[in-house]
Design a protein around this motif. Structure first.
Motif, PDB file in Angstrom:
ATOM      1  N   PHE A  68       0.742  -1.142  -0.055  1.00 56.49           N
ATOM      2  CA  PHE A  68      -0.064  -0.092   0.145  1.00 56.49           C
ATOM      3  C   PHE A  68       1.006   1.050   0.164  1.00 56.49           C
ATOM      4  CE2 PHE A  68      -3.845  -2.273   0.290  1.00 56.49           C
ATOM      5  CZ  PHE A  68      -4.668  -1.162   0.092  1.00 56.49           C
ATOM      6  N   GLU A  69       2.111   0.983   0.501  1.00 55.07           N
ATOM      7  CA  GLU A  69       3.171   2.181   0.375  1.00 55.07           C
ATOM      8  C   GLU A  69       3.477   2.682  -0.939  1.00 55.07           C
ATOM      9  OE1 GLU A  69       5.220   4.759   3.453  1.00 55.07           O
ATOM     10  OE2 GLU A  69       3.256   3.445   3.438  1.00 55.07           O
ATOM     11  N   ASN A  70       3.257   1.868  -1.926  1.00 50.15           N
ATOM     12  CA  ASN A  70       3.573   2.039  -3.400  1.00 50.15           C
ATOM     13  C   ASN A  70       2.560   2.849  -3.892  1.00 50.15           C
ATOM     14  OD1 ASN A  70       5.821   0.744  -3.441  1.00 50.15           O
ATOM     15  ND2 ASN A  70       4.825  -1.206  -3.655  1.00 50.15           N
ATOM     16  N   LEU A  71       1.208   3.123  -3.310  1.00 53.79           N
ATOM     17  CA  LEU A  71       0.112   3.776  -4.053  1.00 53.79           C
ATOM     18  C   LEU A  71       0.279   5.539  -3.431  1.00 53.79           C
ATOM     19  CD1 LEU A  71      -2.813   1.666  -2.809  1.00 53.79           C
ATOM     20  CD2 LEU A  71      -1.562   1.862  -4.842  1.00 53.79           C
ATOM     21  N   SER A  72       1.352   5.503  -2.344  1.00 52.46           N
ATOM     22  CA  SER A  72       1.704   6.975  -1.828  1.00 52.46           C
ATOM     23  C   SER A  72       2.948   7.588  -2.667  1.00 52.46           C
ATOM     24  CB  SER A  72       1.823   6.868  -0.382  1.00 52.46           C
ATOM     25  OG  SER A  72       3.116   6.636  -0.061  1.00 52.46           O
ATOM     26  N   PRO A  73       3.116   8.885  -2.064  1.00 56.09           N
ATOM     27  CA  PRO A  73       4.332   9.399  -2.814  1.00 56.09           C
ATOM     28  C   PRO A  73       5.542   8.888  -2.045  1.00 56.09           C
ATOM     29  CG  PRO A  73       2.887  11.055  -1.998  1.00 56.09           C
ATOM     30  CD  PRO A  73       2.534   9.876  -1.569  1.00 56.09           C
ATOM     31  N   ASN A  74       5.610   7.794  -1.206  1.00 56.19           N
ATOM     32  CA  ASN A  74       6.602   7.427  -0.480  1.00 56.19           C
ATOM     33  C   ASN A  74       7.263   6.394  -1.286  1.00 56.19           C
ATOM     34  OD1 ASN A  74       6.122   9.137   1.724  1.00 56.19           O
ATOM     35  ND2 ASN A  74       5.129   7.110   2.899  1.00 56.19           N
ATOM     36  N   THR A  75       6.910   5.663  -1.872  1.00 53.82           N
ATOM     37  CA  THR A  75       7.819   4.385  -2.491  1.00 53.82           C
ATOM     38  C   THR A  75       7.122   4.168  -3.849  1.00 53.82           C
ATOM     39  OG1 THR A  75       6.253   2.527  -1.605  1.00 53.82           O
ATOM     40  CG2 THR A  75       7.934   3.378  -0.500  1.00 53.82           C
ATOM     41  N   ASP A 288      11.492  11.491  -3.038  1.00 52.03           N
ATOM     42  CA  ASP A 288      10.716  12.412  -2.359  1.00 52.03           C
ATOM     43  C   ASP A 288      10.641  12.150  -0.889  1.00 52.03           C
ATOM     44  OD1 ASP A 288       8.402  14.609  -3.117  1.00 52.03           O
ATOM     45  OD2 ASP A 288       7.186  12.875  -1.845  1.00 52.03           O
ATOM     46  N   LEU A 289      10.498  10.958  -0.532  1.00 49.19           N
ATOM     47  CA  LEU A 289      10.250  10.654   0.789  1.00 49.19           C
ATOM     48  C   LEU A 289      11.643  10.875   1.679  1.00 49.19           C
ATOM     49  CD1 LEU A 289       9.427   9.219   3.340  1.00 49.19           C
ATOM     50  CD2 LEU A 289       9.991   7.108   2.408  1.00 49.19           C
ATOM     51  N   VAL A 290      12.943  10.413   1.041  1.00 50.26           N
ATOM     52  CA  VAL A 290      14.196  10.670   1.690  1.00 50.26           C
ATOM     53  C   VAL A 290      14.577  12.238   1.884  1.00 50.26           C
ATOM     54  CG1 VAL A 290      16.448  10.465   1.316  1.00 50.26           C
ATOM     55  CG2 VAL A 290      15.195   8.422   0.470  1.00 50.26           C
ATOM     56  N   ASN A 291      14.238  12.983   0.683  1.00 56.23           N
ATOM     57  CA  ASN A 291      14.521  14.424   1.026  1.00 56.23           C
ATOM     58  C   ASN A 291      13.276  15.063   1.818  1.00 56.23           C
ATOM     59  OD1 ASN A 291      16.416  14.183  -0.917  1.00 56.23           O
ATOM     60  ND2 ASN A 291      15.029  14.773  -2.547  1.00 56.23           N
ATOM     61  N   ALA A 292      12.392  14.301   2.349  1.00 56.58           N
ATOM     62  CA  ALA A 292      11.308  14.920   3.354  1.00 56.58           C
ATOM     63  C   ALA A 292      11.824  14.793   4.903  1.00 56.58           C
ATOM     64  CB  ALA A 292      10.056  14.248   3.273  1.00 56.58           C
ATOM     65  N   ARG A 432       3.939  11.119   8.337  1.00 54.53           N
ATOM     66  CA  ARG A 432       5.019  10.723   7.398  1.00 54.53           C
ATOM     67  C   ARG A 432       6.179  10.004   7.729  1.00 54.53           C
ATOM     68  NH1 ARG A 432       6.742  13.579   1.371  1.00 54.53           N
ATOM     69  NH2 ARG A 432       6.982  11.701   0.319  1.00 54.53           N
ATOM     70  N   ILE A 433       6.899  10.798   8.407  1.00 59.97           N
ATOM     71  CA  ILE A 433       8.174  10.297   8.741  1.00 59.97           C
ATOM     72  C   ILE A 433       8.139   9.007   9.781  1.00 59.97           C
ATOM     73  CG2 ILE A 433      10.437  10.776   9.796  1.00 59.97           C
ATOM     74  CD1 ILE A 433       9.953  11.953   6.760  1.00 59.97           C
ATOM     75  N   GLU A 434       7.274   9.126  10.798  1.00 59.07           N
ATOM     76  CA  GLU A 434       7.324   8.211  11.901  1.00 59.07           C
ATOM     77  C   GLU A 434       6.689   6.914  11.151  1.00 59.07           C
ATOM     78  OE1 GLU A 434       7.452   6.245  15.447  1.00 59.07           O
ATOM     79  OE2 GLU A 434       8.327   7.869  14.894  1.00 59.07           O
ATOM     80  N   LEU A 435       5.733   6.990  10.423  1.00 61.82           N
ATOM     81  CA  LEU A 435       4.910   5.801   9.924  1.00 61.82           C
ATOM     82  C   LEU A 435       5.534   5.560   8.395  1.00 61.82           C
ATOM     83  CD1 LEU A 435       1.339   6.856  11.225  1.00 61.82           C
ATOM     84  CD2 LEU A 435       3.118   5.430  12.202  1.00 61.82           C
ATOM     85  N   ALA A 436       6.524   5.906   7.988  1.00 66.91           N
ATOM     86  CA  ALA A 436       7.095   5.650   6.638  1.00 66.91           C
ATOM     87  C   ALA A 436       7.318   4.268   6.525  1.00 66.91           C
ATOM     88  CB  ALA A 436       8.176   6.260   6.267  1.00 66.91           C
ATOM     89  N   ILE A 450      -5.205  16.183  -0.008  1.00 72.40           N
ATOM     90  CA  ILE A 450      -3.884  16.669  -0.937  1.00 72.40           C
ATOM     91  C   ILE A 450      -3.655  15.571  -1.925  1.00 72.40           C
ATOM     92  CG2 ILE A 450      -3.402  17.931   1.137  1.00 72.40           C
ATOM     93  CD1 ILE A 450      -1.081  15.838   1.667  1.00 72.40           C
ATOM     94  N   ALA A 451      -4.357  14.215  -1.990  1.00 74.65           N
ATOM     95  CA  ALA A 451      -4.042  13.379  -3.023  1.00 74.65           C
ATOM     96  C   ALA A 451      -3.814  14.138  -4.464  1.00 74.65           C
ATOM     97  CB  ALA A 451      -5.301  12.271  -2.828  1.00 74.65           C
ATOM     98  N   HIS A 452      -4.800  14.747  -4.868  1.00 76.58           N
ATOM     99  CA  HIS A 452      -4.498  15.442  -6.433  1.00 76.58           C
ATOM    100  C   HIS A 452      -3.181  16.140  -6.142  1.00 76.58           C
ATOM    101  CE1 HIS A 452      -5.092  18.221  -9.472  1.00 76.58           C
ATOM    102  NE2 HIS A 452      -5.716  17.388  -9.984  1.00 76.58           N
ATOM    103  N   ASP A 453      -2.765  16.852  -5.265  1.00 76.82           N
ATOM    104  CA  ASP A 453      -1.420  17.499  -5.236  1.00 76.82           C
ATOM    105  C   ASP A 453      -0.315  16.536  -5.439  1.00 76.82           C
ATOM    106  OD1 ASP A 453      -2.938  19.801  -5.258  1.00 76.82           O
ATOM    107  OD2 ASP A 453      -3.049  19.961  -3.303  1.00 76.82           O
ATOM    108  N   VAL A 454      -0.296  15.592  -4.510  1.00 72.97           N
ATOM    109  CA  VAL A 454       0.966  14.696  -4.200  1.00 72.97           C
ATOM    110  C   VAL A 454       1.098  13.516  -5.074  1.00 72.97           C
ATOM    111  CG1 VAL A 454       1.151  15.825  -1.891  1.00 72.97           C
ATOM    112  CG2 VAL A 454       0.016  13.584  -2.099  1.00 72.97           C
ATOM    113  N   LEU A 455      -0.178  12.952  -5.819  1.00 74.65           N
ATOM    114  CA  LEU A 455      -0.138  11.772  -6.498  1.00 74.65           C
ATOM    115  C   LEU A 455      -0.209  12.037  -7.884  1.00 74.65           C
ATOM    116  CD1 LEU A 455      -2.723   9.657  -4.325  1.00 74.65           C
ATOM    117  CD2 LEU A 455      -0.061   9.579  -4.159  1.00 74.65           C
TER     118      LEU A 455
END
Length: 501
Positions: A68-75, A288-292, A432-436, A450-455
């Motif tokens: 499910f993480e792959n559906l997000s901007p994280n992975t 995008d995650l690493v830089n956050a 985002r960071i704690e639960l990444a 914010i899905a439209h903005d980040v996805l």
């Protein structure tokens, strides 16, 4: 002994829940509803079968919760249904949706069967109440994706052996939400605070309250969510585990931070977390995650005076390298080399059993047993901080909950003179960071609007090369389609907007 050991007793029970469609739970062996429900032992076996549905591949079995993480901007994952959804190329025939739908209804069917028949058995009333409470908690867990992802589905609360249920129309999201809260409220008073060593993995009072907090938070019921989270905090039954990375080690399962986890045990009940995260790199953390991740002084890398682009992983929030495998670092007793994690340049460390300084062989696919943590205390603290800030604005209790999570990894305090919006941004960043890597950020960006903005937009690897493009249609993709197979089986179901008939 893990609770899953008891699932070996399910030979007859599984006949009540194995199904070719989400309503087919009729027994096929010698047991029937007339002769099965005779002893407390069979009630316990039935309840274990309800827990076993958590391991369905559409819920928390296989690699589903991490994918499910792959559906997000994280992975990022380069292929499969998750990538179809990330690219906006999914439709009602995409297998993922029916797998989740089917898994939810399998669990619901088993819970309903237990609840419909438990009164037939003579037993201690306090244990009966507890078994009912466990089943209702689990039923809420199974209805959650139908509410949160599909926006409504048939609400079935009776034993699923009546063919007429195959023609039920969809109930609204509000009706599912009402039932979620009712099941959790019913369960809370009759669930214990803890269990003995031989019953690890069962739902507790704290688990029901934590899941209730999540449901209320996702519904924007801020004050109620804050109040429920505060009950958990004030009860003082859970604490942050001192070592953030160690929280996810096999030897630390069931530690003081874990509120509810999905139980696995090799060789009977396993998954593929280790090989899929490490060797297959199927959950590739993105720049995008690493830089956050902030620097260790609590500043973004754009504002930092200590961030060095030539040494980008030094002087950063410790959770970065506790979660992400970066080039040049030590992992599995060896230095991570260029190209070792080819999808994005990064690998996910969290939810592997491997240590940084200890060599380890690859664990074959389907032989991992690390429990998946569905609810943990850090999440409760962050839910409290978010809900309290949304309901009442910044105040010391919201800051304190946020800072407890940061203190664990030695991150400095956020300023205490922030506006509500400024604190909101810090809390969202902290989630985002704690639960990444835990599969929750996709839910967060959807509920935050914010899905439209980040996805939407291009995806880049660690070298700045575009590797794919995400697409999210705000008019359609806020809900998943009702699976085409489910509509074929039940023509009374109405499809969500934007997905055809």
């Amino acid at each position: 002994m893990k609770l899953l050991c008891k699932y070996l007793l399910l030979g007859n029970l599984l006949l009540f829940g194995s199904c070719s469609s989400f309503l087919d739970v009729e027994p096929t062996d010698r047991y029937t509803d007339d002769n099965y429900w005779e002893t407390e032992e069979r009630i316990v076996a039935s309840l274990n079968g309800v827990y076993a549905s958590l391991l369905h591949t559409g819920l928390y079995g296989g690699t589903t919760p991490l994918y499910f993480e792959n559906l997000s901007p994280n992975t990022y994952r380069y292929q499969g249904d998750y990538n179809l959804v990330a690219q906006g190329q999914h439709n009602a025939n995409t297998t993922l949706f029916y797998t989740v739908w089917q898994g939810a209804y399998q669990g619901i069917g088993r819970a309903n069967n237990l609840l419909a028949n438990i009164d037939k058995v003579d037993m201690d009333e306090s244990r009966r109440k507890r078994y009912i409470a466990e089943a209702k908690f689990l039923r809420a867990v199974f209805y959650f994706p139908l509410w949160n992802l599909f926006g409504g589905a048939p609400l079935i609360l009776e034993a699923t052996n009546d063919a007429t249920q195959s023609n039920l129309p969809r109930n609204t999201a509000d009706e599912i939400y009402t039932q979620l809260l009712q099941d959790l409220n019913d369960a809370i008073p009759d669930l214990p605070t803890s269990y003995g060593a031989n019953e690890k993995g069962r739902a507790t009072n704290g688990a029901a309250k934590a899941f209730k907090t999540r449901v209320l938070l996702y519904a924007n019921r801020w004050q109620e969510a804050a109040e429920t989270a505060k009950e958990i905090i004030d009860a003082n039954n859970y604490r942050l585990f001192p070592d953030y990375r160690g929280l996810f080690y096999l030897e630390n399962e069931g530690n003081e931070e874990v509120i509810f986890d999905v139980q696995f045990k090799f060789p009977e009940f396993t998954h593929g977390f280790d090989i899929n995260l490490d060797q297959y790199n199927n959950v590739g953390p993105l720049p995008d995650l690493v830089n956050a991740y902030y620097d260790k002084e609590g500043k973004s890398i754009d504002q930092s005076t200590i961030y060095n682009p030539a040494k980008p992983y030094e002087n950063r929030d410790p959770r970065l390298q506790a979660t992400v495998i970066v080039k040049g670092s030590l992992f599995k007793g060896a230095v991570v080399t260029e190209g070792q994690y080819p999808r994005t340049g990064y690998g996910q460390k969290k939810y592997t059993v491997f240590k940084d300084d200890i060599p380890a062989a690859t664990i074959p696919d389907g032989q991992s047993e690390l429990n998946y943590i569905l609810l943990r205390y850090a999440d409760v603290l962050l839910m409290y901080a978010e809900a309290h800030n949304e309901a009442f604005g910044p105040d010391p209790s919201a800051y304190d909950a946020l800072q407890q999570v940061r203190n664990r990894v030695g991150m400095p305090p956020v300023p205490t003179n922030l506006s509500q919006d400024e604190l909101r941004k810090e809390i969202r960043h902290e989630r985002r960071i704690e639960l990444a890597g835990e599969g929750l950020y996709y839910y967060d960006v959807r509920r935050w609007g914010i899905a439209h903005d980040v996805l939407n937009g291009d995806i880049y690897n660690d070298k700045g090369q575009r590797i794919d493009t995400r697409r999210f249609d705000a008019q359609r993709d806020g809900l998943w389609p009702i699976p085409a197979i489910a509509i074929q089986e039940n023509t009374a179901l109405v499809q969500n907007p934007g997905y055809g008939n």
